[in-house]
Design a protein around this motif. Sequence first.
Motif, mmCIF file in Angstrom:
data_model
loop_
_atom_site.group_PDB
_atom_site.id
_atom_site.type_symbol
_atom_site.label_atom_id
_atom_site.label_comp_id
_atom_site.label_asym_id
_atom_site.label_seq_id
_atom_site.Cartn_x
_atom_site.Cartn_y
_atom_site.Cartn_z
ATOM 1 N N LYS A 192 2.341 1.855 -3.578
ATOM 2 C CA LYS A 192 1.244 2.438 -4.358
ATOM 3 C C LYS A 192 1.145 3.945 -4.079
ATOM 4 C CE LYS A 192 -3.096 1.780 -6.084
ATOM 5 N NZ LYS A 192 -4.619 1.286 -6.025
ATOM 6 N N GLU A 193 0.968 4.316 -2.843
ATOM 7 C CA GLU A 193 0.937 5.654 -2.699
ATOM 8 C C GLU A 193 2.183 6.448 -2.992
ATOM 9 O OE1 GLU A 193 0.035 6.245 1.889
ATOM 10 O OE2 GLU A 193 0.499 8.523 1.662
ATOM 11 N N VAL A 194 3.464 5.913 -2.647
ATOM 12 C CA VAL A 194 4.416 6.556 -3.051
ATOM 13 C C VAL A 194 4.785 6.774 -4.411
ATOM 14 C CG1 VAL A 194 7.026 6.754 -2.855
ATOM 15 C CG2 VAL A 194 5.740 6.295 -1.007
ATOM 16 N N SER B 185 0.602 -1.336 -0.074
ATOM 17 C CA SER B 185 -0.026 0.062 -0.193
ATOM 18 C C SER B 185 0.876 1.294 -0.064
ATOM 19 C CB SER B 185 -0.917 -0.058 1.109
ATOM 20 O OG SER B 185 -0.419 -0.115 2.244
ATOM 21 N N GLU C 167 2.187 6.935 -6.482
ATOM 22 C CA GLU C 167 1.196 7.887 -7.068
ATOM 23 C C GLU C 167 1.644 9.132 -6.940
ATOM 24 O OE1 GLU C 167 -3.077 5.749 -5.892
ATOM 25 O OE2 GLU C 167 -2.217 7.503 -4.538
#
Lengths: 323, 333
Positions: A201-203, A198, A205
């Motif tokens: 994915k966030e980084v 997770s 983005e």
Amino acid sequence: MKVLKQLALAASTVALFAGVAQADGLQGKVVGFSQIGSESGWRAAETSVTKLQAEERGIDLKFADAQQKQENQIKAIRGFIAQGVDAILVAPVVATGWDAVLQEAKDANIPVILLDRGVDASEDLYLTSVASDQVKEGRVAGEWLVNTVGDKDCKIVELQGTVGSTPAINRKQGFEEAIAGKANLTIARSQTGDFTRSKGKEVMEGFIKAENGGKDICAVYAHNDDMAVGAIQAIKDAGLKPGTDILVVSIDAVPDIFAAMVAGEANATVELTPNMAGPAFDALDAYLNGGTVPEKFIITESKLYTPADNPQGEYDTRKGLGY
Amino acid sequence: MKTRVLSRLISPQTMALAAVLLVNWILFPGFFDIEWKDGRLFGSLIDVLNRGAPVAILAIGMTAVIATKGVDLSVGAVMAIAGATAATMVEAGWPAHTAVAVALLAGLACGLWNGVLVALLDIQPIIATLVIMVAGRGIAQLITEGSIVTFSDPTLIFIGTGSFLGLPMPVVIAATLAVLATLLVRRTALGLLVEAVGVNRSAARYAGISANVLLLAVYVFCGFCAAIAGMIVAGDIRGADANNAGLWLELDAILAVVIGGTSLLGGRFSILMSVLGAVIIQAMNTGILVSGFPPEFNLVVKSGVIILILVLQSPLSATLFLRAPKAKTGASK
């Protein structure tokens, strides 16, 4: 039941990891194995591969799960010494505080082999240690990218492991060594994804937003496969093609990265083999039967896997190992 | 009335959010760019809302618990349990709606357990909820058998990554929940009763409030919120990661509530301000990601900003800057 089934499946495919099967070098020997716990899929795979390796060689493996506690490991090792085992494998949970118990094993004439991690203790207290070279893992990943990109300009974004952790520091260093001197390859951004999907994915983005909607990014280097899997989803969400528009290279070789390779979304991974026990048993065999004292540090191979290496087969094989 | 609206608009929370967004914009000029892509909004600001949604949802439940002078440390672990339950069930071939329902039930059950320990057995909330905080992750790992359970069920993935009217699904869920919860506590006497229990439980009981039932209800609600957040996080990565899902998010949720101005000593609370608190935290996280700072600075920057916000909120600064101590009562409402 599921575990049994997985073990059975893994046993049928263990040839991949077994290397050369020994004659009856360690047949009937009793070996104690103090494992840290099962905090990650890789750890679970290491445990199942160790058990399979022992079974393969006819070793009677005494397994002790320390549940992340050093005192449990010390207790387990003392228990092994009391039982008079022929050898002890330890995956040490921390580096310090092992001198006394290793001395006890030495006094009892039981060789100790360290798996996966090292300890801060005098080198004569253990027979050898088997571990991967994390700097080399980073270097293999970097070299793959250098060879793949060629002379093109390539802006790389890096997903680091947990800040300050040894694998993050070493894998970063190795990768930087590999791309040093190549002016066309630059690490544009580097942030921690804490080794998780997770956060990866966030980084990613964030990186995509910061680098012109991802159009400026040529490759992503993730310190582990889980972050790469997260990054792949972020790339897809941004309307780009992972594996084509943005190259994806990572480390560990867990089953899901092979699934991504099958889908054409990942380009390369460097294996952190869960088979630490194989080389350890080989060294033990040579020591007990031939009197050969092994090197103090046995480095496992950091093998590179790309979509050319039958990712579907790798996926099927590894899925059964408890990752 | 007019002054109340005004004081709400210039509350420390809105000022803090504006300041964080401004800094983000200075560090990364494209921060406010939003474009329409593949039928959904796309941009850093959307990321802030989308990534902040799970903590915002946790903060909604946490606000109710903290208003009763309690705290729920188990929400992160409950997220892991709910995600693991839903993922394992759809992988085993159950229909998605059954899996979602069972995951929600698991969250409710965890909340009920916490509520029983706190309300009926009178155990201090921090200890009572610590049980599931520690054991819950183990339960989740048992459900997933230690590995990351990946799934490809479209409904579950939609919860985490789908979009509605161009907005990411997590944002839609969080906003809906925030509005419903606010209406429920402010358009009925429920909010007042919760505050009464938080200020003085025995006095509230003597006044005729069923304090135990109310306490049970807020912990169950908190577990319910955690279960929703857990499914969002699982749907987002298309997998249930029992080791990492929701890890330390209970602390972010508590922080969001505190930034939102609700006192840990119970009493007056504001759900919308807590949600704003969650957005502030995420605006900071996203800002760090797009700014290009080395990761070693992440925690330092974060703690610095948080200290600043809390100092701004303190009665001392209200006295110093506004020169009118009374203003603080209006601001925190």
